[in-house]
Scaffold this motif. Structure first.
Motif, PDB file in Angstrom:
ATOM      1  N   HIS A  25       0.846  -1.205   0.000  1.00  0.00           N
ATOM      2  CA  HIS A  25       0.000   0.000   0.000  1.00  0.00           C
ATOM      3  C   HIS A  25       0.882   1.257   0.000  1.00  0.00           C
ATOM      4  O   HIS A  25       0.667   2.198  -0.754  1.00  0.00           O
ATOM      5  N   ARG A  26       1.861   1.242   0.908  1.00  0.00           N
ATOM      6  CA  ARG A  26       2.702   2.430   1.091  1.00  0.00           C
ATOM      7  C   ARG A  26       3.534   2.722  -0.161  1.00  0.00           C
ATOM      8  O   ARG A  26       3.701   3.868  -0.558  1.00  0.00           O
ATOM      9  N   ALA A  27       4.075   1.655  -0.768  1.00  0.00           N
ATOM     10  CA  ALA A  27       4.931   1.856  -1.940  1.00  0.00           C
ATOM     11  C   ALA A  27       4.130   2.421  -3.117  1.00  0.00           C
ATOM     12  O   ALA A  27       4.593   3.324  -3.825  1.00  0.00           O
ATOM     13  N   GLY A  95      -9.419  -0.925   5.109  1.00  0.00           N
ATOM     14  CA  GLY A  95      -9.246   0.205   6.032  1.00  0.00           C
ATOM     15  C   GLY A  95      -8.028   1.030   5.657  1.00  0.00           C
ATOM     16  O   GLY A  95      -8.056   2.271   5.696  1.00  0.00           O
ATOM     17  N   SER A  96      -6.944   0.367   5.282  1.00  0.00           N
ATOM     18  CA  SER A  96      -5.725   1.100   4.925  1.00  0.00           C
ATOM     19  C   SER A  96      -5.992   2.014   3.738  1.00  0.00           C
ATOM     20  O   SER A  96      -5.615   3.190   3.754  1.00  0.00           O
ATOM     21  N   THR A  97      -6.641   1.471   2.699  1.00  0.00           N
ATOM     22  CA  THR A  97      -6.896   2.275   1.499  1.00  0.00           C
ATOM     23  C   THR A  97      -7.688   3.524   1.866  1.00  0.00           C
ATOM     24  O   THR A  97      -7.327   4.650   1.488  1.00  0.00           O
ATOM     25  N   SER A 166      -6.495   3.776  15.669  1.00  0.00           N
ATOM     26  CA  SER A 166      -5.838   3.129  14.537  1.00  0.00           C
ATOM     27  C   SER A 166      -4.629   3.963  14.138  1.00  0.00           C
ATOM     28  O   SER A 166      -4.734   5.187  13.983  1.00  0.00           O
ATOM     29  N   SER A 167      -3.511   3.294  13.951  1.00  0.00           N
ATOM     30  CA  SER A 167      -2.296   3.999  13.499  1.00  0.00           C
ATOM     31  C   SER A 167      -2.469   4.474  12.057  1.00  0.00           C
ATOM     32  O   SER A 167      -1.676   5.283  11.568  1.00  0.00           O
ATOM     33  N   GLN A 168      -3.479   3.957  11.377  1.00  0.00           N
ATOM     34  CA  GLN A 168      -3.638   4.296   9.950  1.00  0.00           C
ATOM     35  C   GLN A 168      -3.924   5.782   9.738  1.00  0.00           C
ATOM     36  O   GLN A 168      -3.615   6.324   8.682  1.00  0.00           O
ATOM     37  N   PHE A 169      -4.496   6.458  10.743  1.00  0.00           N
ATOM     38  CA  PHE A 169      -4.725   7.908  10.604  1.00  0.00           C
ATOM     39  C   PHE A 169      -3.386   8.658  10.583  1.00  0.00           C
ATOM     40  O   PHE A 169      -3.223   9.636   9.868  1.00  0.00           O
ATOM     41  N   GLU A 193      -0.531   2.612  19.730  1.00  0.00           N
ATOM     42  CA  GLU A 193      -0.600   1.171  19.446  1.00  0.00           C
ATOM     43  C   GLU A 193      -0.287   0.948  17.967  1.00  0.00           C
ATOM     44  O   GLU A 193      -0.370   1.877  17.182  1.00  0.00           O
ATOM     45  N   SER A 194       0.082  -0.267  17.597  1.00  0.00           N
ATOM     46  CA  SER A 194       0.490  -0.566  16.219  1.00  0.00           C
ATOM     47  C   SER A 194       1.665   0.305  15.762  1.00  0.00           C
ATOM     48  O   SER A 194       1.720   0.733  14.601  1.00  0.00           O
ATOM     49  N   LYS A 195       2.606   0.553  16.672  1.00  0.00           N
ATOM     50  CA  LYS A 195       3.796   1.383  16.349  1.00  0.00           C
ATOM     51  C   LYS A 195       4.555   0.899  15.113  1.00  0.00           C
ATOM     52  O   LYS A 195       5.043   1.683  14.319  1.00  0.00           O
ATOM     53  N   GLY A 196       4.656  -0.430  14.998  1.00  0.00           N
ATOM     54  CA  GLY A 196       5.431  -1.002  13.898  1.00  0.00           C
ATOM     55  C   GLY A 196       4.925  -0.527  12.536  1.00  0.00           C
ATOM     56  O   GLY A 196       5.708  -0.415  11.584  1.00  0.00           O
ATOM     57  N   TYR A 197       3.629  -0.240  12.448  1.00  0.00           N
ATOM     58  CA  TYR A 197       3.087   0.220  11.157  1.00  0.00           C
ATOM     59  C   TYR A 197       3.528   1.651  10.869  1.00  0.00           C
ATOM     60  O   TYR A 197       3.703   2.030   9.709  1.00  0.00           O
ATOM     61  N   VAL A 198       3.718   2.443  11.919  1.00  0.00           N
ATOM     62  CA  VAL A 198       4.225   3.809  11.709  1.00  0.00           C
ATOM     63  C   VAL A 198       5.706   3.712  11.290  1.00  0.00           C
ATOM     64  O   VAL A 198       6.158   4.442  10.395  1.00  0.00           O
ATOM     65  N   PRO A 307      -1.904  -6.428  16.334  1.00  0.00           N
ATOM     66  CA  PRO A 307      -3.283  -6.942  16.393  1.00  0.00           C
ATOM     67  C   PRO A 307      -3.578  -8.027  15.363  1.00  0.00           C
ATOM     68  O   PRO A 307      -4.319  -8.969  15.657  1.00  0.00           O
ATOM     69  N   ASP A 308      -2.987  -7.929  14.163  1.00  0.00           N
ATOM     70  CA  ASP A 308      -3.357  -8.870  13.098  1.00  0.00           C
ATOM     71  C   ASP A 308      -2.945 -10.314  13.405  1.00  0.00           C
ATOM     72  O   ASP A 308      -3.413 -11.252  12.756  1.00  0.00           O
ATOM     73  N   LEU A 309      -2.043 -10.483  14.388  1.00  0.00           N
ATOM     74  CA  LEU A 309      -1.598 -11.845  14.721  1.00  0.00           C
ATOM     75  C   LEU A 309      -2.596 -12.575  15.615  1.00  0.00           C
ATOM     76  O   LEU A 309      -2.500 -13.798  15.795  1.00  0.00           O
ATOM     77  N   ARG A 330      -8.560  -4.786  22.533  1.00  0.00           N
ATOM     78  CA  ARG A 330      -9.846  -4.124  22.285  1.00  0.00           C
ATOM     79  C   ARG A 330     -10.045  -3.742  20.811  1.00  0.00           C
ATOM     80  O   ARG A 330     -11.120  -3.867  20.251  1.00  0.00           O
ATOM     81  N   ARG A 331      -8.964  -3.254  20.170  1.00  0.00           N
ATOM     82  CA  ARG A 331      -9.110  -2.761  18.786  1.00  0.00           C
ATOM     83  C   ARG A 331      -9.441  -3.862  17.775  1.00  0.00           C
ATOM     84  O   ARG A 331      -9.806  -3.584  16.643  1.00  0.00           O
ATOM     85  N   LEU A 332      -9.279  -5.111  18.226  1.00  0.00           N
ATOM     86  CA  LEU A 332      -9.623  -6.220  17.324  1.00  0.00           C
ATOM     87  C   LEU A 332     -11.093  -6.203  16.932  1.00  0.00           C
ATOM     88  O   LEU A 332     -11.496  -6.791  15.937  1.00  0.00           O
ATOM     89  N   ILE A 334     -12.748  -3.724  15.867  1.00  0.00           N
ATOM     90  CA  ILE A 334     -13.070  -2.763  14.799  1.00  0.00           C
ATOM     91  C   ILE A 334     -12.274  -3.055  13.529  1.00  0.00           C
ATOM     92  O   ILE A 334     -11.900  -2.168  12.780  1.00  0.00           O
ATOM     93  N   LYS A 335     -12.007  -4.333  13.297  1.00  0.00           N
ATOM     94  CA  LYS A 335     -11.332  -4.747  12.055  1.00  0.00           C
ATOM     95  C   LYS A 335     -12.395  -5.264  11.079  1.00  0.00           C
ATOM     96  O   LYS A 335     -13.546  -4.886  11.164  1.00  0.00           O
ATOM     97  N   GLU A 336     -12.012  -6.164  10.169  1.00  0.00           N
ATOM     98  CA  GLU A 336     -12.957  -6.664   9.162  1.00  0.00           C
ATOM     99  C   GLU A 336     -14.149  -7.361   9.804  1.00  0.00           C
ATOM    100  O   GLU A 336     -15.215  -7.477   9.210  1.00  0.00           O
TER     101      GLU A 336
HETATM  102  O1  LIG Z   1      -0.922   0.480   8.511  1.00  0.00           O
HETATM  103  C1  LIG Z   1      -1.178  -0.695   8.201  1.00  0.00           C
HETATM  104  O2  LIG Z   1      -0.738  -1.210   7.160  1.00  0.00           O
HETATM  105  C2  LIG Z   1      -2.016  -1.496   9.118  1.00  0.00           C
HETATM  106  C3  LIG Z   1      -2.204  -1.099  10.424  1.00  0.00           C
HETATM  107  C4  LIG Z   1      -2.915  -1.916  11.430  1.00  0.00           C
HETATM  108  O3  LIG Z   1      -4.104  -1.262  11.761  1.00  0.00           O
HETATM  109  P1  LIG Z   1      -4.282  -0.391  13.102  1.00  0.00           P
HETATM  110  O4  LIG Z   1      -3.276   0.660  13.127  1.00  0.00           O
HETATM  111  O5  LIG Z   1      -5.670   0.104  12.970  1.00  0.00           O
HETATM  112  O6  LIG Z   1      -4.093  -1.367  14.231  1.00  0.00           O
HETATM  113  C5  LIG Z   1      -3.218  -3.330  10.929  1.00  0.00           C
HETATM  114  O7  LIG Z   1      -4.201  -3.924  11.742  1.00  0.00           O
HETATM  115  C6  LIG Z   1      -3.682  -3.320   9.490  1.00  0.00           C
HETATM  116  O8  LIG Z   1      -3.925  -4.625   9.058  1.00  0.00           O
HETATM  117  C7  LIG Z   1      -2.617  -2.737   8.588  1.00  0.00           C
END
Ligand SMILES: O=C(O)C1=C[C@@H](OP(=O)(O)O)[C@@H](O)[C@H](O)C1
Ligand SMILES: C=C(OP(=O)(O)O)C(=O)O
Length: 425
Positions: A25-27, A95-97, A166-169, A193-198, A307-309, A330-332, A334-336
């Motif tokens: 997505h990011r690329a 959600g990412s898109t 959500s870190s996606q914002f 939360e979800s620091k690794g995605y940032v 969370p995805d694990l 808890r955030r699980l 509000i996923k799919e």
């Molecule tokens: O940035 C991303 O690529 C994602 C962030 C995560 O969401 P949250 O930040 O809402 O946890 C993860 O659950 C999602 O599958 C992908």
């Protein structure tokens, strides 16, 4: 309704892990915002990635696709700006898109409508709505649900964002603030939360020439007037998907996962530590991870950063000795799907003992499960987790609505069969 019948078998063999969905997505977005030609190597067209590709095309970006064995190389020709050619963007169920493309749509001043399907229509966007009100950005929605209409322009400045929804914002804002006139700052007002995605966002931005200062995840300092530089980028393998096969190895026989970056920044790389902490046998050989039959045991797992694990960890826990507690989950919900409810309900149908709590699960492990008919809740990670649970069932497992795996991993069941799985569609 589509369903698949799985005859319990131990899986064994070698699997080429598909490219990371998050990095893809990011690329695509970074290449789309660059001026000139980028090449993104190692992509697959899952539903989520196809949604981002269609979305970025709406902003005037040209793409070409070249087949390279199981994956594609994507040639992206960006204009270095948003040139709106289609004002309705269908994010499907991604959600990412949605959260990544909204700020990009705001880089110009024509109204854009975001539509989606299934649960995406109700997944939270309040973090953006609060910021839009503060910044005077026009938006309209249907009782808080999609479709959403937004109208830019977005300006540089200070953006205060909660980090526990959500870190996606944060990622969405990080794509556009560097391009604006004037410097910006994102202040994280809660724990993140979800620091690794940032981290992944900052890393891909860096590959495309954008610099952000990360002040200990409390604030992100962003110089304005930066430019994305077109580049040649290779997408590494996806640890969230490798997690299914690594677990399959522990529950069955030797499974070798190829195509992973062993030094990856993906937060879900922590699956290696989690499986090992549960007594699972994982070794490294060259660039591959190998998991093998082990007697696993219950532990406490904090999933706030991964969370995805959760669905696949719950499967391993259901087949481990003793009790596992999954906490900070808890955030699980509000996923799919509401993933806590979905995985607890469906694994219990197979004979597991999973107790659901407000923000976590308690799992009392068993040697074997029974089998039976389960439903994916239209959630790819629930479908894939249930397929792996079949390895240690006494009777066949039938998964209803299994084809949702195409959201992230269209050839999941082909790989399942290549590893010796017996399935009937
Ligand atoms: O940035 C991303 O690529 C994602 C962030 C995560 O969401 P949250 O930040 O809402 O946890 C993860 O659950 C999602 O599958 C992908
Ligand atoms: C939650 C997920 O993705 P998204 O938020 O992009 O829909 C996922 O892939 O598990």
């Amino acid at each position: 309704m589509n369903s698949i019948k799985i005859i319990p078998r131990k899986l064994k063999g070698v699997v080429d892990i598909p490219p990371s969905k998050s990095i893809s997505h990011r690329a695509i977005i970074c290449a789309g915002l660059s001026e000139g030609k980028s090449i993104i190597e190692n992509m697959i067209f899952s539903d989520d990635i196809s949604a981002t590709i269609e979305g970025i095309k709406s902003f005037g970006v040209d793409l070409e696709f070249k087949k390279a064995k199981e994956t594609y190389d994507v040639l992206v020709n960006g204009k270095g700006k948003v040139d709106l050619i289609n004002d309705i963007i269908d994010c499907r169920e991604s959600g990412s898109t949605l959260r990544f493309l909204i700020p990009i749509a705001l880089m110009q001043n024509k109204e854009v409508t975001f539509v989606g399907r299934g649960k995406l229509c109700e997944r939270p966007l309040d973090v953006y709505y609060k910021l839009f009100k503060q910044k005077g950005i026009e938006f309209r929605n249907e009782n808080g649900r999609l479709p959403l209409k937004v109208k830019g322009p977005i300006m540089s400045g200070t953006y205060e964002v909660e980090g526990n929804i959500s870190s996606q914002f944060i990622t969405g804002l990080l794509f556009v603030l560097p391009l604006l006139d004037g410097d910006s700052k994102i202040i994280i007002t809660t724990n993140l939360e979800s620091k690794g995605y940032v981290d992944l966002t900052l890393d891909v931005l860096k590959s495309f020439g954008i610099e952000i200062v990360n002040d200990n995840y409390r604030q992100f300092l962003i110089k304005g007037n930066q430019r994305y530089k077109a580049t040649h980028f290779k997408v590494e393998g996806d640890y969230s998907q490798a997690a299914f096969w690594l677990t399959a190895g522990v529950l069955g026989e030797e499974v070798v996962c190829r195509n992973l970056n062993l030094n990856s920044l993906q937060g879900d790389r922590v699956i290696i530590d989690i499986i090992k902490a549960m007594g699972g046998n994982i070794t490294i050989e060259g660039q591959s991870l190998i998991s093998n039959t082990s007697n696993s045991k219950g532990i406490v797992v904090d999933v706030s950063q991964c969370p995805d694990l959760t669905p696949i960890i719950t499967v391993l826990a259901a087949l481990s000795n003793g009790t596992t507690r999954i906490v900070n989950a808890r955030r699980l919900r509000i996923k799919e799907s509401d993933r806590l409810k979905a995985i607890a309900t469906e694994l219990n149908k197979l004979g597991a003992e999973v107790l659901e709590f407000e923000d976590g699960l308690v799992i009392n492990g068993k040697e074997m499960l029974d089998g039976g008919v389960v439903d994916s809740w239209n959630d790819h990670r629930i479908a894939m987790a249930l397929a792996i649970a079949s390895i240690r069932c006494k009777k066949p497992v039938i998964i209803q609505n299994y084809d949702c795996v195409k959201k992230s991993y269209p050839n999941f069941f082909e790989h399942f069969k290549e590893l010796g799985g017996e399935v009937y569609e």
